[in-house]
Design a protein around this motif. Structure first.
Motif, PDB file in Angstrom:
ATOM      1  N   SER A   1      13.804 -42.245 -28.853  1.00  0.00           N
ATOM      2  CA  SER A   1      14.984 -41.902 -28.062  1.00  0.00           C
ATOM      3  C   SER A   1      16.185 -42.706 -28.555  1.00  0.00           C
ATOM      4  CB  SER A   1      14.738 -42.210 -26.586  1.00  0.00           C
ATOM      5  OG  SER A   1      15.948 -42.067 -25.856  1.00  0.00           O
TER       6      SER A   1
ATOM      7  N   GLU B   1      17.613 -46.670 -32.003  1.00  0.00           N
ATOM      8  CA  GLU B   1      16.624 -45.814 -31.350  1.00  0.00           C
ATOM      9  C   GLU B   1      15.397 -46.616 -30.954  1.00  0.00           C
ATOM     10  OE1 GLU B   1      13.936 -43.682 -34.716  1.00  0.00           O
ATOM     11  OE2 GLU B   1      15.891 -42.793 -34.363  1.00  0.00           O
ATOM     12  N   CYS B   2      14.708 -46.118 -29.951  1.00  0.00           N
ATOM     13  CA  CYS B   2      13.501 -46.753 -29.440  1.00  0.00           C
ATOM     14  C   CYS B   2      12.396 -46.659 -30.490  1.00  0.00           C
ATOM     15  CB  CYS B   2      13.055 -46.068 -28.152  1.00  0.00           C
ATOM     16  SG  CYS B   2      11.485 -46.696 -27.507  1.00  0.00           S
TER      17      CYS B   2
ATOM     18  N   PHE C   1      12.453 -53.223 -25.712  1.00  0.00           N
ATOM     19  CA  PHE C   1      12.253 -53.780 -27.049  1.00  0.00           C
ATOM     20  C   PHE C   1      13.438 -54.661 -27.402  1.00  0.00           C
ATOM     21  CE2 PHE C   1      14.357 -49.734 -27.394  1.00  0.00           C
ATOM     22  CZ  PHE C   1      15.327 -49.889 -28.369  1.00  0.00           C
TER      23      PHE C   1
ATOM     24  N   GLN D   1      16.549 -51.196 -23.826  1.00  0.00           N
ATOM     25  CA  GLN D   1      15.625 -50.305 -23.136  1.00  0.00           C
ATOM     26  C   GLN D   1      16.103 -48.874 -23.329  1.00  0.00           C
ATOM     27  OE1 GLN D   1      14.798 -51.302 -19.084  1.00  0.00           O
ATOM     28  NE2 GLN D   1      13.602 -49.483 -18.718  1.00  0.00           N
ATOM     29  N   CYS D   2      15.138 -47.979 -23.606  1.00  0.00           N
ATOM     30  CA  CYS D   2      15.486 -46.562 -23.773  1.00  0.00           C
ATOM     31  C   CYS D   2      15.409 -45.857 -22.425  1.00  0.00           C
ATOM     32  CB  CYS D   2      14.561 -45.890 -24.786  1.00  0.00           C
ATOM     33  SG  CYS D   2      12.899 -45.573 -24.161  1.00  0.00           S
TER      34      CYS D   2
ATOM     35  N   VAL E   1      19.776 -45.564 -25.558  1.00  0.00           N
ATOM     36  CA  VAL E   1      19.352 -46.963 -25.460  1.00  0.00           C
ATOM     37  C   VAL E   1      20.474 -47.778 -24.834  1.00  0.00           C
ATOM     38  CG1 VAL E   1      18.727 -48.987 -26.839  1.00  0.00           C
ATOM     39  CG2 VAL E   1      17.848 -46.745 -27.475  1.00  0.00           C
TER      40      VAL E   1
ATOM     41  N   HIS F   1      11.045 -47.802 -22.161  1.00  0.00           N
ATOM     42  CA  HIS F   1      10.450 -48.711 -23.141  1.00  0.00           C
ATOM     43  C   HIS F   1      11.417 -49.857 -23.436  1.00  0.00           C
ATOM     44  CE1 HIS F   1       8.593 -44.724 -24.302  1.00  0.00           C
ATOM     45  NE2 HIS F   1       7.584 -45.435 -23.832  1.00  0.00           N
TER      46      HIS F   1
ATOM     47  N   CYS G   1       9.396 -44.238 -28.850  1.00  0.00           N
ATOM     48  CA  CYS G   1       9.510 -42.791 -28.630  1.00  0.00           C
ATOM     49  C   CYS G   1      10.616 -42.139 -29.442  1.00  0.00           C
ATOM     50  CB  CYS G   1       9.706 -42.497 -27.143  1.00  0.00           C
ATOM     51  SG  CYS G   1      11.308 -43.042 -26.490  1.00  0.00           S
TER      52      CYS G   1
END
Length: 143
Positions: A40, A34-35, A14, A7-8, A43, A12, A38
């Motif tokens: 980011s 990275e996300c 993933f 999660q970022c 994470v 979000h 977005c």
């Protein structure tokens, strides 16, 4: 191979696959995780239940090196397709994506660079965008 629920800092969630838990730690420390929504790089791993197998004989596990090679090849192909078919707009990506979305610029497929803050603002405003997969390392240079 190990799958982590990530999660970022934008909330979000993933999943991502790594060869080992040490691979995740190394890539995260180098800012390579990275996300996908977005971009980011802030994470973290989320709590997840372990995979539990039954007593039936399982099919042979996929070869991690082969799977990694397939994923890197697909990332190369996606990136190549974008570079060959989309217009490169450099660091004007956020502005150009917004102009296209709002009808102020010709509708076309573009790619370029944007900061995580710019990507977050685009997504909040409903402007569709996604990060381009990073160029995987040359297989000949992998150890």
């Amino acid at each position: 191979m190990i799958r982590y629920a990530l999660q970022c800092d934008g909330g979000h969630g993933f999943d991502a696959w790594f060869g080992t838990s040490a691979d995740y730690d190394d890539q995260s420390a180098r800012g390579l995780v990275e996300c996908p929504l977005c971009g980011s790089r802030s994470v973290s791993k989320q709590i997840m239940a372990p995979a539990v197998t039954g007593t039936r004989k399982a099919a042979a596990a996929p070869d991690p090196a082969r799977m990694q090679g397939m994923m890197m090849q697909m990332a190369r192909e996606v990136r190549s397709h974008v570079e060959q078919n989309f217009d490169y707009v450099g660091d004007a990506f956020a502005r150009e994506a917004r102009d296209i979305h709002e009808g102020r610029s010709e509708k076309r497929e573009i790619y370029g660079e944007a900061t995580p803050a710019e990507v977050k603002k685009l997504r909040e405003d409903g402007v569709p965008c996604a990060p381009l997969p990073p160029l995987p390392p040359d297989p000949a240079k992998l150890n």
